[in-house]
Design a protein around this motif. Structure first.
Motif, mmCIF file in Angstrom:
data_model
loop_
_atom_site.group_PDB
_atom_site.id
_atom_site.type_symbol
_atom_site.label_atom_id
_atom_site.label_comp_id
_atom_site.label_asym_id
_atom_site.label_seq_id
_atom_site.Cartn_x
_atom_site.Cartn_y
_atom_site.Cartn_z
ATOM 1 N N ILE A 228 0.836 -1.205 0.000
ATOM 2 C CA ILE A 228 0.000 0.000 0.000
ATOM 3 C C ILE A 228 0.869 1.253 0.000
ATOM 4 C CG2 ILE A 228 -1.576 1.347 1.448
ATOM 5 C CD1 ILE A 228 -3.000 -1.273 2.150
ATOM 6 N N ASN A 229 1.943 1.230 0.775
ATOM 7 C CA ASN A 229 2.857 2.385 0.803
ATOM 8 C C ASN A 229 3.491 2.627 -0.564
ATOM 9 O OD1 ASN A 229 2.432 3.000 3.509
ATOM 10 N ND2 ASN A 229 4.054 1.631 4.219
ATOM 11 N N ILE A 230 3.787 1.556 -1.277
ATOM 12 C CA ILE A 230 4.352 1.697 -2.630
ATOM 13 C C ILE A 230 3.337 2.352 -3.564
ATOM 14 C CG2 ILE A 230 5.092 0.398 -4.668
ATOM 15 C CD1 ILE A 230 6.371 -1.633 -2.706
ATOM 16 N N ILE A 231 2.090 1.892 -3.497
ATOM 17 C CA ILE A 231 1.044 2.470 -4.358
ATOM 18 C C ILE A 231 0.793 3.926 -4.001
ATOM 19 C CG2 ILE A 231 -1.381 2.288 -5.046
ATOM 20 C CD1 ILE A 231 -1.165 -0.742 -4.535
ATOM 21 N N CYS A 232 0.818 4.234 -2.708
ATOM 22 C CA CYS A 232 0.627 5.627 -2.276
ATOM 23 C C CYS A 232 1.746 6.525 -2.806
ATOM 24 C CB CYS A 232 0.575 5.710 -0.751
ATOM 25 S SG CYS A 232 -0.953 5.103 -0.005
ATOM 26 N N SER A 233 2.954 6.007 -2.839
ATOM 27 C CA SER A 233 4.098 6.806 -3.301
ATOM 28 C C SER A 233 4.158 6.901 -4.825
ATOM 29 C CB SER A 233 5.409 6.217 -2.768
ATOM 30 O OG SER A 233 5.647 4.929 -3.308
ATOM 31 N N LYS A 234 3.464 5.981 -5.495
ATOM 32 C CA LYS A 234 3.427 5.990 -6.969
ATOM 33 C C LYS A 234 1.976 5.858 -7.416
ATOM 34 C CE LYS A 234 7.988 3.816 -7.278
ATOM 35 N NZ LYS A 234 8.789 2.676 -7.809
ATOM 36 N N PRO A 235 1.216 6.951 -7.338
ATOM 37 C CA PRO A 235 -0.234 6.913 -7.602
ATOM 38 C C PRO A 235 -0.622 6.305 -8.943
ATOM 39 C CG PRO A 235 0.421 9.038 -6.694
ATOM 40 C CD PRO A 235 1.678 8.296 -6.999
ATOM 41 N N LYS A 236 0.270 6.378 -9.952
ATOM 42 C CA LYS A 236 -0.068 5.829 -11.265
ATOM 43 C C LYS A 236 -0.303 4.317 -11.209
ATOM 44 C CE LYS A 236 2.157 9.268 -14.255
ATOM 45 N NZ LYS A 236 3.158 9.487 -15.332
ATOM 46 N N LEU A 237 0.234 3.662 -10.186
ATOM 47 C CA LEU A 237 0.047 2.219 -10.050
ATOM 48 C C LEU A 237 -1.422 1.856 -9.839
ATOM 49 C CD1 LEU A 237 3.126 1.230 -7.820
ATOM 50 C CD2 LEU A 237 2.831 0.829 -10.271
ATOM 51 N N SER A 238 -2.186 2.792 -9.277
ATOM 52 C CA SER A 238 -3.615 2.531 -9.038
ATOM 53 C C SER A 238 -4.370 2.304 -10.341
ATOM 54 C CB SER A 238 -4.255 3.693 -8.278
ATOM 55 O OG SER A 238 -3.883 3.670 -6.927
ATOM 56 N N GLN A 239 -3.887 2.913 -11.405
ATOM 57 C CA GLN A 239 -4.558 2.802 -12.692
ATOM 58 C C GLN A 239 -3.822 1.853 -13.633
ATOM 59 O OE1 GLN A 239 -7.460 4.267 -12.738
ATOM 60 N NE2 GLN A 239 -7.018 5.172 -10.733
ATOM 61 N N SER A 240 -2.800 1.185 -13.126
ATOM 62 C CA SER A 240 -1.979 0.311 -13.964
ATOM 63 C C SER A 240 -2.346 -1.153 -13.766
ATOM 64 C CB SER A 240 -0.495 0.512 -13.638
ATOM 65 O OG SER A 240 -0.112 1.871 -13.823
ATOM 66 N N LYS A 241 -1.914 -1.957 -14.731
ATOM 67 C CA LYS A 241 -2.077 -3.405 -14.626
ATOM 68 C C LYS A 241 -0.702 -4.035 -14.447
ATOM 69 C CE LYS A 241 -4.265 -7.369 -16.855
ATOM 70 N NZ LYS A 241 -5.014 -7.863 -18.045
ATOM 71 N N GLY A 242 -0.563 -4.893 -13.463
ATOM 72 C CA GLY A 242 0.725 -5.513 -13.185
ATOM 73 C C GLY A 242 0.712 -6.167 -11.826
ATOM 74 N N TYR A 243 1.869 -6.190 -11.181
ATOM 75 C CA TYR A 243 1.911 -6.788 -9.846
ATOM 76 C C TYR A 243 3.005 -6.153 -8.993
ATOM 77 C CZ TYR A 243 5.875 -9.638 -11.575
ATOM 78 O OH TYR A 243 7.065 -10.066 -12.104
ATOM 79 N N ILE A 244 2.782 -6.279 -7.678
ATOM 80 C CA ILE A 244 3.792 -5.905 -6.687
ATOM 81 C C ILE A 244 4.009 -7.152 -5.839
ATOM 82 C CG2 ILE A 244 4.379 -4.374 -4.762
ATOM 83 C CD1 ILE A 244 2.278 -2.409 -5.847
ATOM 84 N N ASN A 245 5.208 -7.675 -5.875
ATOM 85 C CA ASN A 245 5.500 -8.918 -5.159
ATOM 86 C C ASN A 245 6.177 -8.587 -3.830
ATOM 87 O OD1 ASN A 245 6.212 -11.449 -4.257
ATOM 88 N ND2 ASN A 245 6.948 -12.165 -6.249
ATOM 89 N N VAL A 246 5.437 -8.787 -2.738
ATOM 90 C CA VAL A 246 5.983 -8.533 -1.395
ATOM 91 C C VAL A 246 6.041 -9.829 -0.593
ATOM 92 C CG1 VAL A 246 5.255 -6.100 -1.262
ATOM 93 C CG2 VAL A 246 3.654 -7.912 -0.604
ATOM 94 N N SER A 247 6.090 -10.949 -1.303
ATOM 95 C CA SER A 247 6.011 -12.248 -0.638
ATOM 96 C C SER A 247 7.304 -12.676 0.031
ATOM 97 C CB SER A 247 5.585 -13.317 -1.651
ATOM 98 O OG SER A 247 6.581 -13.470 -2.655
#
Length: 261
Positions: A228-247
């Motif tokens: 969530i912190n990553i998305i907040c710091s990069k707002p364009k991710l909210s409208q993007s398609k992809g993934y964030i791997n925090v596993s």
């Protein structure tokens, strides 16, 4: 002199014994009269139910709760079967708990705790409405304006309204409860739109089209907060398609699909 003293002593003992008997008799009579008085009072019409008040309900109407309770006006408030009323109201899966109280002389108060719809699943063009504890609340044809989170990975084939979708000790049940708590307390503005728990070793959540790979249930809160912190710091991710791997421990992997115009 000795004989006179003995006679006085015996006489005193007899008097005391008679007084004790009289006292016991009077106490018994008094208790008996009180019981009769209470019994007669309870049968007075003044204790007949005139008002039924329902509190705490936002989902189920007061009229429906009263109907399920089988409470009737005119019935003596001291003669109602509280256990039976609670059992009947629990027939509605949205009702989690009901407390019954009496307000003399003629009012019954039903304090209701309701379950809230939180997740939903889809199967055979039907929507399965589920609460935070995996209880199936309802099956509907449409869920417009319900603002629920889609969950994938549950078996809906033998689902029955009012039953839990998962045993309480099931890992998936615990994962749902963990996520519901985190989502409910999320104040970031980054909404979680769906949850995939098909594989409990490869959990995924989604913010719109952005997949957040959680992996195992270990450290769910830390992993979700990181994403969530990553998305907040990069707002364009909210409208993007992809993934964030925090596993895994270390720097998360971020992938965004290129938009082909």
């Amino acid at each position: 002199m000795g004989e006179i003293a003995k006679k006085k002593q015996r006489k005193s003992f007899v008097i005391k014994r008679k007084k004790r008997k009289a006292l016991k008799r009077n106490i018994i009579i008094f208790i008996f009269l009180i019981i009769i008085l209470i019994t007669l009072s309870l049968k007075l019409k003044v204790f007949g139910i005139e008002n039924i008040i329902v509190k705490g309900n936002n989902i189920i109407s007061s009229e429906e709760i009263i109907r399920m309770s089988t409470l009737e006006k005119g019935k003596n408030i001291f003669y109602i079967n509280s256990k039976n009323i609670i059992k009947k109201t629990h027939d509605n899966p949205y009702i989690k708990n009901v407390k019954i109280s009496r307000k003399l002389p003629n009012t019954i108060i039903l304090s209701v705790e309701e379950r809230s719809a939180f997740f939903y699943g889809e199967n055979n063009n039907k929507y399965f409405i589920i609460d935070k504890e995996s209880k199936l609340l309802q099956i509907k044809d449409e869920i417009a304006n319900m603002n629920l989170i889609y969950v994938e990975g549950l078996d809906y084939n033998n689902a029955k309204v009012g039953n839990e979708m998962l045993p309480k000790e099931d890992r998936k049940s615990k994962i749902l409860q963990q996520f519901s708590f985190l989502i409910e307390n999320n104040i970031s503005g980054i909404d979680i739109t769906s949850l995939d728990i098909k594989d409990v070793l490869f959990i995924k959540v989604y913010h719109n089209n952005m997949c957040i790979i959680i992996g195992t249930s270990d450290g769910i809160e830390e992993k979700l907060n990181k994403a969530i912190n990553i998305i907040c710091s990069k707002p364009k991710l909210s409208q993007s398609k992809g993934y964030i791997n925090v596993s895994f421990k270390g720097h998360p992997v971020i992938f965004v699909e290129e938009v082909i115009e």
